[in-house]
Design an enzyme around this catalytic site. Sequence first.
Site, mmCIF file in Angstrom:
data_model
loop_
_atom_site.group_PDB
_atom_site.id
_atom_site.type_symbol
_atom_site.label_atom_id
_atom_site.label_comp_id
_atom_site.label_asym_id
_atom_site.label_seq_id
_atom_site.Cartn_x
_atom_site.Cartn_y
_atom_site.Cartn_z
ATOM 1 N N SER A 135 -15.995 45.792 -18.367
ATOM 2 C CA SER A 135 -14.929 45.991 -17.398
ATOM 3 C C SER A 135 -14.772 47.482 -17.083
ATOM 4 C CB SER A 135 -13.626 45.364 -17.920
ATOM 5 O OG SER A 135 -12.692 45.199 -16.891
ATOM 6 N N HIS A 138 -13.813 36.460 -16.492
ATOM 7 C CA HIS A 138 -14.021 37.872 -16.817
ATOM 8 C C HIS A 138 -14.130 38.078 -18.326
ATOM 9 C CE1 HIS A 138 -13.977 42.160 -16.224
ATOM 10 N NE2 HIS A 138 -12.865 42.313 -16.918
ATOM 11 N N ASP A 195 -16.692 35.157 -13.122
ATOM 12 C CA ASP A 195 -15.757 36.278 -12.987
ATOM 13 C C ASP A 195 -15.211 36.270 -11.560
ATOM 14 O OD1 ASP A 195 -14.438 38.786 -12.944
ATOM 15 O OD2 ASP A 195 -15.889 39.640 -14.333
#
Length: 337
Positions: free
Chosen positions: A129, A312, A283
Amino acid sequence: MADFETFDLGPLVLQRGLTLPKAHLAYKTYGTLNADKSNVILYPTSYGAHHSDIDWLIGRDGILDPDRWFIVIPNQLGNGLSTSPSNLAEPYGLGRIPVFTNWDNVQAQERLLREVFGVTRLALVYGWSMGGQQALHWGALHPDKVAAICAVCTSARTSPHNRVFLEGIRAVLTSAEGYRDGRFTQRPVAALRAFGRVYAGWAMSQAFYREKLWAGIGFSSLEDYLVRGWEGNFLRRQPEDLISMIDTWIQSDIADNATYQSDLAKALGAITARSIIMPSTTDLYFTVADSEIETAQMPNAELRPIPSIWGHRAGNPIQSAEDQAMLRGAVRDLLGR
């Protein structure tokens, strides 16, 4: 007692032009640095996370092995441990909050590695991320100092759709009662709870909820999952810090600097490190399609999607053994078995 070290950055000139008279980077290390300093893995933090939230994957049988590698987790600027809105000295803070960029993070991390450990080259930068954004910034800004990159559920430039998500969760906080002139005059408990619930709808996939995977990870109901798993997660953090990290995320762009002058193709083409880019197939904001476009412009990169319904969170799979195996295999492929 704090379980981390602090590196004094002294006066810090930020990319957006302001100078912090005093700044610091909080970090933690795992494993032992070898004699020739060739076994270093940098593992930057993700959104809202401290090092203690992401170091679960470090272990002898983990994704990152401290028996072989010296692993450094630098807490990103704005996360509450490193210099952040919640600990800034006046004249900053109190509604006058500077913008931290990933350029700022990488420059501070480079100084930490060089000045504290004498490290000038990394075996791997691993990140999920926002940590993956920092990993790709390392590859573009310091291509001669990075041998390999594993970038998971992330992007080289924040996409328009991703920005829509971020502006939405930012608005949840800034519309809270007691938020005025860039600061909170009272703790926005209701807004933080709402923030967690909105985030839960984006972070996990439709299939995750349809299959009720929350039931297999210690939650008794969907409401229990939302309250303990999401509201509780963000109630731990200061709202000013959450907004600061959103601003960093929104502005993330490996080409936004004097070297590349917003030319993303040029910046991606400059990443010479062996790289594996790992989007999750479910995601909702770092999509496989976006990763495919970016990876195609990197000269030494492989696109390796994670076939997962964890959305995610497939990139931070503390509760998914299958996704852990995917990440472990990628790291071993990059570093050698």
